[in-house]
Design a protein around this motif. Structure first.
Motif, PDB file in Angstrom:
ATOM      1  N   UNK A  78      28.330  43.484  39.800  1.00 12.48           N
ATOM      2  CA  UNK A  78      29.021  44.207  38.486  1.00 12.48           C
ATOM      3  C   UNK A  78      27.815  44.054  37.312  1.00 12.48           C
ATOM      4  N   UNK A  81      25.586  46.759  37.874  1.00  9.74           N
ATOM      5  CA  UNK A  81      26.096  48.125  37.694  1.00  9.74           C
ATOM      6  C   UNK A  81      26.486  48.355  36.391  1.00  9.74           C
ATOM      7  N   UNK A  82      26.104  47.746  35.337  1.00  9.47           N
ATOM      8  CA  UNK A  82      26.413  47.536  34.056  1.00  9.47           C
ATOM      9  C   UNK A  82      27.979  47.272  33.626  1.00  9.47           C
ATOM     10  N   UNK A  83      28.684  46.829  34.594  1.00 10.39           N
ATOM     11  CA  UNK A  83      30.132  46.522  34.354  1.00 10.39           C
ATOM     12  C   UNK A  83      30.211  45.296  33.733  1.00 10.39           C
ATOM     13  N   UNK A  84      29.330  44.357  33.590  1.00 11.43           N
ATOM     14  CA  UNK A  84      29.339  43.012  33.258  1.00 11.43           C
ATOM     15  C   UNK A  84      28.262  42.828  32.551  1.00 11.43           C
ATOM     16  N   UNK A  85      28.206  41.796  31.672  1.00 16.73           N
ATOM     17  CA  UNK A  85      26.968  41.397  30.800  1.00 16.73           C
ATOM     18  C   UNK A  85      26.448  40.076  31.365  1.00 16.73           C
ATOM     19  N   UNK A 111      27.569  53.702  42.574  1.00 15.15           N
ATOM     20  CA  UNK A 111      28.444  52.353  42.896  1.00 15.15           C
ATOM     21  C   UNK A 111      29.699  52.685  43.720  1.00 15.15           C
ATOM     22  N   UNK A 113      32.764  50.487  44.772  1.00 16.17           N
ATOM     23  CA  UNK A 113      33.317  48.977  44.695  1.00 16.17           C
ATOM     24  C   UNK A 113      33.994  48.591  46.257  1.00 16.17           C
TER      25      UNK A 113
ATOM     26  N   UNK B 110      36.658  51.004  36.989  1.00 20.03           N
ATOM     27  CA  UNK B 110      35.228  50.817  37.111  1.00 20.03           C
ATOM     28  C   UNK B 110      34.509  52.027  37.763  1.00 20.03           C
ATOM     29  N   UNK B 111      35.026  52.846  38.427  1.00 21.78           N
ATOM     30  CA  UNK B 111      34.405  54.190  38.862  1.00 21.78           C
ATOM     31  C   UNK B 111      34.046  54.842  37.555  1.00 21.78           C
ATOM     32  N   UNK B 113      33.628  53.950  34.716  1.00 22.36           N
ATOM     33  CA  UNK B 113      32.804  53.129  33.764  1.00 22.36           C
ATOM     34  C   UNK B 113      31.438  53.342  34.292  1.00 22.36           C
ATOM     35  N   UNK B 114      30.998  53.459  35.333  1.00 21.05           N
ATOM     36  CA  UNK B 114      29.805  53.665  36.152  1.00 21.05           C
ATOM     37  C   UNK B 114      29.178  54.998  36.053  1.00 21.05           C
ATOM     38  N   UNK B 309      31.332  45.633  26.916  1.00 24.93           N
ATOM     39  CA  UNK B 309      31.230  45.320  28.395  1.00 24.93           C
ATOM     40  C   UNK B 309      31.654  44.137  28.610  1.00 24.93           C
ATOM     41  N   UNK B 310      32.316  43.643  29.721  1.00 28.34           N
ATOM     42  CA  UNK B 310      32.859  42.553  30.223  1.00 28.34           C
ATOM     43  C   UNK B 310      31.710  41.510  29.904  1.00 28.34           C
ATOM     44  N   UNK B 311      32.424  40.431  29.313  1.00 30.87           N
ATOM     45  CA  UNK B 311      31.456  38.891  28.995  1.00 30.87           C
ATOM     46  C   UNK B 311      31.599  38.248  30.267  1.00 30.87           C
TER      47      UNK B 311
END
Lengths: 346, 311
Positions: A78, A81-85, A111, A113, B110-111, B113-114, B309-311
């Protein structure tokens, strides 16, 4: 009535996937990294999910990311794939930072999942058209692109069917086609074979090999070590958020098992064979194995190179020892995995 | 070149080319749901129109012995618009409150967002597709609104203004639905929050209007005319006008009254107790400005939330 044989990996004609993977690994430049993380960390409150992870994936590799549940695989993916920092450290895809250049990273990756995102009210071609549009592919190019993608994943005949009417394996292949819409250089796949029947698993493996031949780098996580062993050129083993081991799969096997194990089956003259073997240099030990199908068997631990193995065979045959089988035993990935992991879950 | 020309001459080009809008419109119009919603909507509007027509004509007949066509026309038109407003208030949140949370529920967020899809395109696409269907519903009800023209008493500006008020209400509620949808992963929760907020805006503003009108009436009726100051009237007028412009039904009714009495579309003349008057913007203009501004702020905030973006 015809008997229907349920598909299993044994009765499905498989291509020489492992051989393909070996060919691929010979072409990889280990210095040219397409995915790289430096001291990557991820914390969820008190839980330290990823600890100083230094991932190195060479361009063109099929990289299997293996680890028990809760090891930190999905968190790492994640972040990539830039979904999470990340909580700390850096990650780069094709030279772009996932923190500072997320748009460039998204352009470089496809990506998939570990679940299949379903739009129930869409046709197969509409699904691909939608994502192609999301990747800014001009409308004039999309028609041809969709046909090519469907052909690649062998779904041309289901072009006008609704997505929710496809089998799970087909959905997975469609999802893979979606990741390819913008011609990314890296595919990041989270458990691509999870929940698939044996035939679908083989089909996905074939597809991944085919994509690697097209020059794509494939980074995928899996619980199924047979899949990883079959198609990967590289492997990374993660446990409790830490990278336990990574590198070319052949190299790891050699490191963990420095001796070659050769199993010899013979019809007779066991003692004579043992004496002849022990006289050769680089032989560490010879032990008896339980007979199989009436044939006697010997297990030879050998520390020499391939030329030495050839000499060993020649020595036995010149002495007139009736050999029916002579094979090097490769340690399977499960052994490697069990050796390097401790069963810790973060 | 052709694309540039398209963008210049077709203001809807960007929205039509928005992949999310196209996908949503395809999905919405496929299958029996769109047909059933429209049929149900028209049946409800049709039923009430018939009922109001019968009531208005019998009432008019019993009072004067002959039908007052203009009055019946006005009652019919206002009633159909009120019913449409009621349905817009109920249907719009249902279309947009699942916009983002539905993507989470279908595991497609998620799809998206990427991909390279900007967050603003996702939000605009969702809102546009919902509004397109609302417009279709409003257009489908035009034949029933047109019955009012058989009796007279309704002018074209009334039709345009009612359409603008209905659309501004839909834009505001649609934006509110998308906003709540982006703050929660549950569509049910997003729906509940949107309806509660919409009802609160409508009911609280209506309640405050009633109270303020009551205060104003008692102030002007019981106080000696010489004591009623212009400043006092202003103080009562501003909040009253503001709350009228926060409530779509009140805006519709007040605008209609001014249209009938003053025949002015964009401005109204408000007369004070001292005989002087002041020119003010018509309530429907203030209402549209307030609702579109609020919608803009809500949409900006939604895009901001989605960019996180999710922390």
């Amino acid at each position: 009535m015809t008997d229907v044989i349920p598909p299993s990996e044994e009765n499905i004609e498989q291509p020489e996937l492992a051989a393909d993977a070996i060919k691929l690994s010979a072409q990889i430049d280990e210095e040219d990294l397409i995915i790289e993380t430096r001291g990557l960390n991820k914390r969820y409150g008190k839980l330290h999910a990823v600890k100083d992870l230094n991932l190195q994936v060479p361009r063109g590799a099929i990289y299997g990311f293996v680890g028990p549940n809760g090891a930190g695989k999905t968190s790492t993916m994640r972040i990539l794939t830039t979904l999470m920092r990340p909580s700390g450290g850096e990650a780069f895809i094709d030279g772009y930072s996932v923190i500072h250049n997320p748009r460039d990273v998204r352009r470089s990756i496809g990506y998939m999942p570990d679940f299949f995102g379903v739009y129930e009210d869409m046709k197969v071609w509409e699904y691909l058209d939608f994502f192609a549009a999301c990747y800014e592919i001009p409308e004039s190019q999309r028609h041809g692109l969709i046909n090519d993608l469907l052909e690649l994943v062998d779904l041309s005949h289901r072009r006008d069917d609704m997505v929710d009417k496809l089998s799970r394996g087909m959905k997975q292949r469609l999802c893979l086609a979606r990741t390819l819409a913008h011609d990314p250089s890296v595919l990041i796949l989270d458990e691509p074979a999870s929940g698939l029947d044996p035939r679908a698993r083989v089909e996905i493996r074939e597809l991944l090999i085919e994509l690697a031949k097209m020059g794509k780098t494939i980074f995928f996580s899996s619980h199924i070590l047979a899949d990883v062993s079959e198609i990967c050129t590289h492997i990374g083993i993660i446990e409790a958020g830490e990278m336990v081991m990574q590198g070319p799969i052949k190299e790891l096997r050699r490191q963990l098992n420095p001796h070659k194990i050769i199993v010899i089956s013979l019809l007779d003259k066991v003692e004579e064979a043992k004496t002849a073997i022990l006289q050769l240099p680089d032989v560490e030990a010879v032990t008896d194995l339980a007979p199989e199908d009436g044939k006697k068997r010997l297990r030879v631990e050998f520390k020499g190179e391939d030329a030495g193995v050839s000499q060993l065979l020649a020595a036995l045959t010149t002495k007139g020892i009736p050999i029916v089988n002579f094979a090097e035993e490769t340690s399977d990935l499960e052994q490697v995995f069990m050796k390097v992991t401790k069963g810790i879950v973060s | 070149m052709a694309t540039r020309l398209n963008r210049l001459y077709n203001p809807l080009y960007i929205l039509i080319r928005n992949p999310v809008a196209l996908k949503e419109l395809r999905g919405r119009m496929r299958g029996p749901r769109a047909f059933m919603v429209m049929t149900g909507y028209l049946l409800i509007v049709g039923f009430f129109t018939t009922f109001i027509y019968l009531a208005a004509t019998s009432d008019s007949l019993s009072n004067t012995g002959e039908i007052d066509g203009g009055e019946v026309g006005r009652i019919l038109f206002s009633s159909v618009v009120a019913i449409e407003l009621f349905l817009v208030v109920f249907i719009t949140p249902a279309f947009t409150a699942s916009a983002i949370s539905g993507e989470h529920e279908h595991q497609t967020y998620d799809l998206l967002r990427t991909t390279l899809l900007p967050e603003s395109s996702l939000v605009w696409g969702k809102l546009f597709s919902a509004l397109a269907y609302i417009i279709l519903l409003l257009l489908a009800a035009i034949p029933m609104q047109s019955i009012a023209f058989l009796f007279g008493g309704v002018d074209l500006p009334e039709i345009y203004i009612s359409f603008v008020i209905l659309m501004c209400t839909a834009v505001f509620l649609g934006s509110l639905g998308i906003y709540f949808s982006s703050t929660t992963r549950s569509t049910l929760r997003a729906n509940i929050l949107t309806y509660i907020t919409a009802m609160a805006v409508a009911l609280i503003s209506a309640l405050i209007i009633v109270v303020l009108v009551g205060i104003n009436n008692s102030y002007t009726a019981t106080t000696n005319t010489s004591v009623v100051t212009r400043a006092g009237e202003w103080i009562l007028l501003i909040p009253r006008g503001l709350f009228i412009c926060l409530n779509p039904l009140a805006t519709l009714l007040v605008t209609r009254d001014f249209l009938i009495n003053q025949q002015s579309v964009f401005t109204i003349e408000y007369a004070f107790q001292d005989g002087t008057s002041v020119t003010l913007l018509s309530p429907w203009l203030v209402f549209s400005f307030i609702y579109l501004t609020m919608a803009g702020i809500i949409l900006w905030r939604t895009v901001h939330i989605l960019k996180r973006i999710q922390e």
